[in-house]
Design an enzyme around this catalytic site. Sequence first.
Site, PDB file in Angstrom:
ATOM      1  N   CYS A   9       5.684  32.882 -13.082  1.00  0.00           N
ATOM      2  CA  CYS A   9       4.922  32.063 -12.135  1.00  0.00           C
ATOM      3  C   CYS A   9       5.183  30.589 -12.456  1.00  0.00           C
ATOM      4  O   CYS A   9       6.235  30.256 -12.985  1.00  0.00           O
ATOM      5  CB  CYS A   9       3.434  32.421 -12.151  1.00  0.00           C
ATOM      6  SG  CYS A   9       2.550  32.001 -13.672  1.00  0.00           S
ATOM      7  N   ARG A  15      -1.003  34.013 -12.962  1.00  0.00           N
ATOM      8  CA  ARG A  15      -0.372  35.139 -12.266  1.00  0.00           C
ATOM      9  C   ARG A  15       0.584  35.938 -13.146  1.00  0.00           C
ATOM     10  O   ARG A  15       0.482  37.179 -13.207  1.00  0.00           O
ATOM     11  CB  ARG A  15       0.375  34.638 -11.027  1.00  0.00           C
ATOM     12  CG  ARG A  15      -0.545  34.128  -9.957  1.00  0.00           C
ATOM     13  CD  ARG A  15       0.198  33.396  -8.869  1.00  0.00           C
ATOM     14  NE  ARG A  15       0.672  32.109  -9.372  1.00  0.00           N
ATOM     15  CZ  ARG A  15       1.294  31.196  -8.653  1.00  0.00           C
ATOM     16  NH1 ARG A  15       1.557  31.454  -7.380  1.00  0.00           N
ATOM     17  NH2 ARG A  15       1.666  30.043  -9.169  1.00  0.00           N
ATOM     18  N   ASP A 139      -1.542  30.854  -5.923  1.00  0.00           N
ATOM     19  CA  ASP A 139      -1.992  30.424  -7.246  1.00  0.00           C
ATOM     20  C   ASP A 139      -3.513  30.396  -7.272  1.00  0.00           C
ATOM     21  O   ASP A 139      -4.143  29.587  -6.583  1.00  0.00           O
ATOM     22  CB  ASP A 139      -1.430  29.032  -7.553  1.00  0.00           C
ATOM     23  CG  ASP A 139      -1.601  28.641  -9.004  1.00  0.00           C
ATOM     24  OD1 ASP A 139      -2.371  29.316  -9.726  1.00  0.00           O
ATOM     25  OD2 ASP A 139      -0.973  27.655  -9.412  1.00  0.00           O
TER      26      ASP A 139
END
Length: 173
Positions: A9, A15, A139
Amino acid sequence: MPYRVMTVCTGNICRSPMAEVVLRERFAAAGLADEVVVDSSGISDEEDGNPVDRRAASVLREHGYEVPRHRAHRVTPEEIASRDLLLAMTARHARWLRTQAPDAAAAGRVRVYRSFDPAAPATAGPGALADESALDIDDPWYGDRSDFETTLEQVEAAADAVVAHVREQLARR
């Protein structure tokens, strides 16, 4: 030699570590813990050395996952070259990984994570979306707890198909 999977990420605190934790558990449940190594990284060094975001860790624990000790880091070209599968959380991450890959073979091992989700929009085949960004996992860092819950749901939705894909790859070795 184990099969190596890396989730990627931006900062490697939300994530990608969430996906790493989920995939490790799914590979273990599938009896593949000794054959598959999962790790994570980010495309930025802005969070270098930081642990998993406390909100991500809380959501993972509440859903029964163990959250290991973690130190965020930026992916290196050597890591890109040495992974069998690189799972990007967004199309932007995938593009960046492909540009940093040392060769076409490494670039070809980059996939957007949600491309494995059977319920996600299709990006290949007739009538498919041409833009991988339809598969982005937003996000959650900028949101609230519900955003972290959504991230976990998206990660879990694709995890079994990732395991099935890796099992097929292992059978071909």
